[in-house]
Enzyme design. Structure first.
Site, PDB file in Angstrom:
ATOM      1  N   ARG A 109      59.421  65.119  39.739  1.00  0.00           N
ATOM      2  CA  ARG A 109      58.310  65.823  40.382  1.00  0.00           C
ATOM      3  C   ARG A 109      58.585  67.305  40.612  1.00  0.00           C
ATOM      4  O   ARG A 109      57.650  68.110  40.630  1.00  0.00           O
ATOM      5  CB  ARG A 109      57.942  65.126  41.695  1.00  0.00           C
ATOM      6  CG  ARG A 109      57.216  63.811  41.476  1.00  0.00           C
ATOM      7  CD  ARG A 109      56.816  63.122  42.755  1.00  0.00           C
ATOM      8  NE  ARG A 109      56.090  61.897  42.457  1.00  0.00           N
ATOM      9  CZ  ARG A 109      55.801  60.947  43.341  1.00  0.00           C
ATOM     10  NH1 ARG A 109      56.199  61.080  44.601  1.00  0.00           N
ATOM     11  NH2 ARG A 109      55.126  59.865  42.984  1.00  0.00           N
ATOM     12  N   ASP A 126      56.125  61.311  49.809  1.00  0.00           N
ATOM     13  CA  ASP A 126      54.946  61.142  48.957  1.00  0.00           C
ATOM     14  C   ASP A 126      53.933  62.266  49.111  1.00  0.00           C
ATOM     15  O   ASP A 126      53.032  62.411  48.275  1.00  0.00           O
ATOM     16  CB  ASP A 126      54.258  59.804  49.270  1.00  0.00           C
ATOM     17  CG  ASP A 126      55.062  58.620  48.752  1.00  0.00           C
ATOM     18  OD1 ASP A 126      55.836  58.801  47.790  1.00  0.00           O
ATOM     19  OD2 ASP A 126      54.937  57.520  49.315  1.00  0.00           O
ATOM     20  N   ARG A 146      50.669  60.594  41.759  1.00  0.00           N
ATOM     21  CA  ARG A 146      50.517  61.579  42.832  1.00  0.00           C
ATOM     22  C   ARG A 146      50.369  62.992  42.283  1.00  0.00           C
ATOM     23  O   ARG A 146      49.631  63.808  42.841  1.00  0.00           O
ATOM     24  CB  ARG A 146      51.686  61.475  43.808  1.00  0.00           C
ATOM     25  CG  ARG A 146      51.757  60.109  44.482  1.00  0.00           C
ATOM     26  CD  ARG A 146      52.613  60.098  45.714  1.00  0.00           C
ATOM     27  NE  ARG A 146      52.873  58.726  46.149  1.00  0.00           N
ATOM     28  CZ  ARG A 146      52.034  57.981  46.851  1.00  0.00           C
ATOM     29  NH1 ARG A 146      50.876  58.477  47.223  1.00  0.00           N
ATOM     30  NH2 ARG A 146      52.349  56.741  47.206  1.00  0.00           N
ATOM     31  N   LYS A 162      61.419  59.982  40.936  1.00  0.00           N
ATOM     32  CA  LYS A 162      60.187  59.249  41.192  1.00  0.00           C
ATOM     33  C   LYS A 162      59.541  58.861  39.860  1.00  0.00           C
ATOM     34  O   LYS A 162      60.215  58.762  38.837  1.00  0.00           O
ATOM     35  CB  LYS A 162      59.251  60.096  42.070  1.00  0.00           C
ATOM     36  CG  LYS A 162      59.762  60.269  43.498  1.00  0.00           C
ATOM     37  CD  LYS A 162      59.739  58.944  44.223  1.00  0.00           C
ATOM     38  CE  LYS A 162      60.092  59.051  45.675  1.00  0.00           C
ATOM     39  NZ  LYS A 162      60.008  57.750  46.367  1.00  0.00           N
ATOM     40  N   SER A 183      66.333  56.442  52.407  1.00  0.00           N
ATOM     41  CA  SER A 183      65.368  55.834  51.494  1.00  0.00           C
ATOM     42  C   SER A 183      64.817  54.574  52.128  1.00  0.00           C
ATOM     43  O   SER A 183      65.565  53.609  52.350  1.00  0.00           O
ATOM     44  CB  SER A 183      66.027  55.502  50.148  1.00  0.00           C
ATOM     45  OG  SER A 183      65.221  54.631  49.388  1.00  0.00           O
ATOM     46  N   GLN A 215      62.846  52.397  50.756  1.00  0.00           N
ATOM     47  CA  GLN A 215      62.890  51.282  49.813  1.00  0.00           C
ATOM     48  C   GLN A 215      64.268  50.635  49.791  1.00  0.00           C
ATOM     49  O   GLN A 215      64.398  49.401  49.867  1.00  0.00           O
ATOM     50  CB  GLN A 215      62.509  51.753  48.410  1.00  0.00           C
ATOM     51  CG  GLN A 215      61.042  52.098  48.243  1.00  0.00           C
ATOM     52  CD  GLN A 215      60.707  52.515  46.828  1.00  0.00           C
ATOM     53  OE1 GLN A 215      61.536  52.435  45.924  1.00  0.00           O
ATOM     54  NE2 GLN A 215      59.493  52.980  46.612  1.00  0.00           N
ATOM     55  N   SER A 226      52.723  51.037  51.658  1.00  0.00           N
ATOM     56  CA  SER A 226      54.024  50.704  52.241  1.00  0.00           C
ATOM     57  C   SER A 226      53.918  49.494  53.164  1.00  0.00           C
ATOM     58  O   SER A 226      54.774  48.597  53.140  1.00  0.00           O
ATOM     59  CB  SER A 226      54.568  51.905  53.019  1.00  0.00           C
ATOM     60  OG  SER A 226      54.899  52.956  52.159  1.00  0.00           O
ATOM     61  N   ARG A 229      63.645  54.766  36.132  1.00  0.00           N
ATOM     62  CA  ARG A 229      64.014  55.089  37.512  1.00  0.00           C
ATOM     63  C   ARG A 229      65.310  54.380  37.890  1.00  0.00           C
ATOM     64  O   ARG A 229      65.571  53.264  37.467  1.00  0.00           O
ATOM     65  CB  ARG A 229      62.875  54.717  38.456  1.00  0.00           C
ATOM     66  CG  ARG A 229      61.614  55.535  38.194  1.00  0.00           C
ATOM     67  CD  ARG A 229      60.460  55.132  39.069  1.00  0.00           C
ATOM     68  NE  ARG A 229      60.704  55.434  40.467  1.00  0.00           N
ATOM     69  CZ  ARG A 229      59.809  55.203  41.441  1.00  0.00           C
ATOM     70  NH1 ARG A 229      58.630  54.666  41.127  1.00  0.00           N
ATOM     71  NH2 ARG A 229      60.083  55.501  42.682  1.00  0.00           N
TER      72      ARG A 229
END
Length: 449
Positions: free
Chosen positions: A356, A325, A400, A352, A173, A175, A27, A129
C-alpha cells in the site's frame, strides 16, 4: 466492472437527509462467526441485506461450513450453531480463504489444536501475503504448520495437542494476536500473549462477554482454557457497521462538503483513532445514540464540515495499529490539507492486499501530488482546494486503495476510469452505490463486463 468518476465542484455545504447504513463491521463479524462456532450456542446475526455481506465474510462462512459447523446465510441474517471447542470435523477439501487474510490467519489458530490436518489456500492476492511469521509464533505452543517455500499460502496445518506458552508479538497485529488467543483456548495450560502496542481488541471483548477464561492485564492477555464459555443457548448479536468502511464515506462527505449521518457504526475505542485524526484536521463530527452490546460500543456518526479547511496530520508508529485500514483514505485527505502530512512506522502496509505504501505513492504522483515514499511511511505535500490530474486509476487489486483513489478522483480536472472496480466487494459491496448517492448519480457511472 469499470467505473468512471466525473469531477464534482462543491461550494456550499449541503445536508443529506437520508442516513447511510453500511456493511457490518468485518472485524467483529468474522469473530462472532469463528468464536460463536466454538461455543455451544445458536447465534442469529441480523444483516441489512445480502448485498451488504462482503466477500471476506462469505469466505469465513464457507470455511466454517467445510469444518462441519451448521451455518446459513439468509437475505436478512446469518445463523450459526456452535459445535464447541472440540466440535470441528476434518474437511473433505482444501479450505479456500479467497482474499481474506483474517479468515486464513484465524483459521491457522483455530485449526492448530484440532485432532486432524487441514489445508488452506487463497486467491492470487492472498497467496503472496506472509504467513510464516504467524506459523512460527504458533509453533511456540507446539503447532505444526507448513507453509509454501516463500512462507505464504497454500499451507498445511497438522493438528496436534497444544500447550500453553508466553508469547510476545514482534508487531502489533490484531489478526496474529487473535490467532494465538484462539490457539491458546485449545491448549493444555495457561498462556500469556503480549503485544508491543495496542491493536484492535474485539477478540478480547467478545471472549470476555461470552464467558471464556480471558483476562487483560498490564502484563498481557492471560488465557485459561479451562474456563467457559458461559453464554446462553440462543444469542442475537447485532453487529455494528464497519467504521473502516465508514471512513471512506466520511472522507467523501468532507471533500464534497456534505453533512451526513451514518447509522449504527462501531465505536470501539481501538477503532475510533480515525475520528480523532479527523478532529485534529479540523473536521466537525459527533457520535450520538451511543449504546453497547457484548462489550462493543456503537452509535450514529454525524459529519458536519471542515469549515476552515483541513490541517495536516502526523501519524506516529504507535498509532498505526489503530489506523491500519484507514491510512489509505487518510493519505487521500492529506492531499487536500494545508501543508505536509506524515505517516511513520507503517511498514506493515507493505504486506496487505498490495504494497500500500508503494501503490499509494505511485497513484498520488499520477494525480500530480508531491509524495515521498519512505521505508515505513509517507510524506504527502497537501494543497487546499486543488484539482488533480485526471488519469487511469491503478489500485493493485486492493479494495481499500480502489475506494480511496475513487474518492480522490472526484476532485480531478476531468473524468477518471477505474478498471476491476468490483474488488471493492471484498469489504464494501455497496461502495459505488453509496458514492453515487452522495456525489450525484451522474458523477459515478458503472459498466459491467
Amino acid at each position: 466492472m469499470t467505473v468512471t468518476i466525473f469531477p464534482v465542484y462543491a461550494e456550499e455545504i449541503e445536508v443529506v437527509s437520508r442516513p447511510f447504513l453500511l456493511p457490518p463491521d468485518k472485524s467483529i463479524l468474522h469473530r462472532v462467526l469463528f468464536i460463536g462456532s466454538i461455543t455451544r450456542s445458536a447465534f442469529r446475526i441480523p444483516i441489512p441485506s445480502e448485498a451488504a455481506i462482503s466477500h471476506d465474510i462469505v469466505a469465513t462462512v464457507l470455511s466454517l461450513e467445510s469444518l462441519g459447523v451448521p451455518i446459513e446465510l439468509f437475505p436478512d441474517r446469518i445463523e450459526v450453531q456452535g459445535v464447541g471447542l472440540g466440535g470441528y470435523r476434518m474437511p473433505t477439501h482444501v479450505i479456500n480463504c479467497a482474499n481474506s487474510g483474517t479468515t486464513a490467519r484465524l483459521l491457522m489458530g483455530l485449526l492448530a489444536g484440532q485432532p486432524f490436518n487441514a489445508a488452506l489456500t487463497g486467491d492470487e492476492s492472498l497467496s503472496i501475503r506472509p504467513m510464516q511469521r504467524l506459523a512460527d509464533l504458533l509453533s511456540s505452543m507446539g503447532a505444526s504448520i507448513i507453509t509454501a517455500p516463500d512462507g505464504t499460502l497454500p499451507l498445511m496445518v497438522n493438528g496436534k495437542q497444544l500447550h500453553g506458552a508466553e508469547i510476545r508479538l514482534p508487531v502489533a497485529s490484531a489478526q496474529m494476536k487473535t490467532a494465538l488467543i484462539l490457539a491458546g483456548l485449545h491448549a493444555e495450560g495457561r498462556s500469556l500473549i503480549e503485544e508491543p502496542w495496542q491493536s484492535r481488541d474485539h477478540t478480547e471483548r467478545m471472549l470476555e462477554a461470552f464467558g471464556f477464561g480471558i483476562e487483560v492485564t498490564d502484563e498481557g492477555i492471560l488465557l485459561d482454557p479451562g474456563i467457559g464459555p458461559t453464554i446462553s443457548d440462543e444469542i442475537e448479536y447485532f453487529v455494528p457497521s464497519d467504521i473502516s468502511s465508514a471512513a471512506f464515506l466520511i472522507a467523501a462527505a468532507i471533500l464534497l462538503r456534505k453533512q451526513i449521518v451514518i447509522k449504527n457504526v462501531s465505536l470501539n475505542p481501538t477503532r475510533t483513532c480515525f475520528l480523532d485524526v479527523l478532529t485534529l484536521m479540523g473536521v466537525e463530527l459527533e457520535a450520538v445514540n451511543v449504546s453497547e452490546q457484548f462489550g462493543e460500543s456503537r452509535g450514529d456518526i454525524i459529519v458536519y464540515s471542515a469549515n476552515e479547511g483541513l490541517a495536516p496530520f502526523h501519524i506516529a508508529p504507535e498509532d498505526v495499529p489503530l489506523l491500519i485500514d484507514e491510512l489509505p483514505i487518510l493519505a487521500v485527505l492529506a492531499v487536500f490539507a494545508d501543508g505536509e502530512s506524515t505517516v511513520r512506522g507503517a511498514q506493515e502496509l507493505r504486506h496487505k492486499e498490495s504494497d500500500r505504501l508503494s501503490v499509494t505513492t505511485a497513484q498520488l504522483q499520477a494525480f500530480g501530488v508531491q509524495v515521498e515514499e519512505l521505508e515505513d511511511g509517507l510524506i504527502i505535500h497537501g494543497i487546499p482546494d486543488r484539482r488533480l490530474t485526471h488519469t487511469t486509476i491503478s489500485h493493485g487489486g486492493d479494495h481499500r486503495l480502489a475506494m480511496a483513489f475513487s474518492i480522490a478522483a472526484l476532485s480531478c480536472e476531468g473524468p477518471v476510469t477505474i478498471e476491476g472496480a468490483e474488488i471493492v466487494a471484498v469489504s464494501y459491496p455497496e461502495f459505488f452505490i453509496h458514492l453515487a448517492e452522495l456525489s450525484g448519480s451522474e458523477h459515478v457511472t458503472t459498466q459491467r463486463q
